[in-house]
Design a protein around this motif. Structure first.
Motif, PDB file in Angstrom:
ATOM      1  N   ARG A  31     -87.886  90.159  14.701  1.00 47.18           N
ATOM      2  CA  ARG A  31     -88.496  89.991  16.007  1.00 47.18           C
ATOM      3  C   ARG A  31     -89.676  89.023  15.908  1.00 47.18           C
ATOM      4  O   ARG A  31     -90.274  88.880  14.839  1.00 47.18           O
ATOM      5  CB  ARG A  31     -88.970  91.341  16.541  1.00 47.18           C
ATOM      6  N   GLY A  45     -92.638  89.373  16.729  1.00 49.77           N
ATOM      7  CA  GLY A  45     -93.843  90.047  16.256  1.00 49.77           C
ATOM      8  C   GLY A  45     -93.917  90.175  14.750  1.00 49.77           C
ATOM      9  O   GLY A  45     -95.012  90.384  14.198  1.00 49.77           O
ATOM     10  N   ASP A  46     -92.763  90.038  14.062  1.00 52.82           N
ATOM     11  CA  ASP A  46     -92.771  90.130  12.603  1.00 52.82           C
ATOM     12  C   ASP A  46     -93.577  89.004  11.966  1.00 52.82           C
ATOM     13  O   ASP A  46     -94.045  89.132  10.831  1.00 52.82           O
ATOM     14  CB  ASP A  46     -91.342  90.111  12.059  1.00 52.82           C
ATOM     15  N   PHE A  75     -96.478  88.065  12.715  1.00 53.44           N
ATOM     16  CA  PHE A  75     -97.854  88.539  12.494  1.00 53.44           C
ATOM     17  C   PHE A  75     -97.923  89.457  11.274  1.00 53.44           C
ATOM     18  O   PHE A  75     -98.960  89.535  10.611  1.00 53.44           O
ATOM     19  CB  PHE A  75     -98.357  89.263  13.740  1.00 53.44           C
ATOM     20  N   VAL A 101     -88.220  84.436  15.764  1.00 51.35           N
ATOM     21  CA  VAL A 101     -89.371  84.715  14.918  1.00 51.35           C
ATOM     22  C   VAL A 101     -89.913  83.432  14.307  1.00 51.35           C
ATOM     23  O   VAL A 101     -91.131  83.289  14.102  1.00 51.35           O
ATOM     24  CB  VAL A 101     -89.012  85.742  13.819  1.00 51.35           C
ATOM     25  N   ALA A 154     -92.128  81.739  16.789  1.00 52.33           N
ATOM     26  CA  ALA A 154     -93.428  82.418  16.793  1.00 52.33           C
ATOM     27  C   ALA A 154     -94.248  82.009  15.575  1.00 52.33           C
ATOM     28  O   ALA A 154     -95.464  81.758  15.683  1.00 52.33           O
ATOM     29  CB  ALA A 154     -93.231  83.928  16.832  1.00 52.33           C
ATOM     30  N   TRP A 155     -93.597  81.921  14.426  1.00 50.41           N
ATOM     31  CA  TRP A 155     -94.298  81.526  13.207  1.00 50.41           C
ATOM     32  C   TRP A 155     -94.798  80.086  13.313  1.00 50.41           C
ATOM     33  O   TRP A 155     -95.938  79.782  12.926  1.00 50.41           O
ATOM     34  CB  TRP A 155     -93.377  81.693  12.003  1.00 50.41           C
TER      35      TRP A 155
END
Length: 261
Positions: free
Chosen positions: A23, A25-26, A28, A219, A222-223
């Motif tokens: 996900r 959020g992973d 973070f 993910v 996000a990263w």
């Protein structure tokens, strides 16, 4: 009557999937794991970050003193392209911590690389990509402004944000730069840690990194946003933030590789 039994054909091996159902959020979580590695024997990591800061500062000052400031912004953007290669020693520290092995700055500078010299090929390719982007940025400026001299760092923002031609160049340049960034991110996000960890050739490592990114796109987006935000923070601090941000991202990238591989 003789019955001929056909030889048994072994089934073809299934292609290994790189989809880990991670996900956004992973990402973070990787950052938190990198933070813990940073402060586990922090001296070598901070020294590593200090070296990267001083190197970046020297290159920046050199470009200004040589009056090559027209390639300063492309060069700073290109730093994100070669960053994964520069972080090689930080990956090695995180790997050593996971194995309960001793950590030292000397060991981080001269890590044991499973792929040997193949990693140099990847590093050379990333440098070539950075140079290509810098050249493209110069050509883009000439395409929009012709032979007009570079106005200098104190006037470039006004020219880009207050003139129609500057705005158009900013949009087109961002799109082209985004393509360069996406390609370099895809092939380098995991290829350098992978070549440190496994005996694999450079082209296979870069192709596998591309697949890892593609199969875990949410993910990884996000990263990538986290990496960009922290890099912009470093620029806002006059590159001083690299002392802390660079080792943090290096350690976190190793944990990203561990989660995705």
């Amino acid at each position: 009557m003789m019955v001929v039994i056909p030889p048994t054909v072994p089934p073809l091996p299934r292609e290994r999937s790189h989809d880990r159902n991670l996900r956004p959020g992973d990402a973070f979580g990787w950052l938190g794991a990198g933070w813990r590695d940073l402060w586990a024997n922090p001296g070598p990591s901070l020294a590593y970050g200090l070296f990267v800061f001083l190197l970046s500062l020297a290159i920046t000052l050199g470009l200004v003193l040589l009056q090559w400031d027209y390639i300063l912004f492309p060069a700073l953007a290109g730093f994100m392209v070669v960053g994964p290669f520069l972080a090689l020693g930080l990956y090695d520290k995180s790997r050593r911590l996971a194995r309960d092995e001793p950590v030292s700055l000397a060991g981080m500078i001269t890590p044991q690389i499973a792929s040997g010299g193949q990693i140099l090929f990847t590093g050379a390719l990333l440098c070539l990509l950075m140079m290509l982007w810098m050249r493209a940025a110069v050509l883009l400026y000439a395409l929009f402004f012709g032979v007009r001299p570079f106005p200098g760092l104190d006037h470039i923002a006004q020219m880009l944000f207050t003139t129609p031609v500057g705005g158009a160049m900013l949009i087109v340049g961002s799109l082209i730069g985004g393509l360069f960034a996406a390609f370099s991110f895809a092939i380098s996000a995991f290829s350098i840690p992978m070549m440190l960890d496994r005996q694999i050739d450079a082209l296979t490592a870069m192709g596998t990194s591309w697949m890892m990114v593609w199969h875990n796109l949410p993910v990884m987006l996000a990263w990538g946003a986290i990496v960009l935000a922290l890099f912009l923070f470093s620029l806002a601090t006059g590159l001083v933030g690299l002392v802390l941000v660079f080792p943090l991202l290096g350690h976190a990238t190793w944990h990203a590789y561990e989660a995705v591989r």
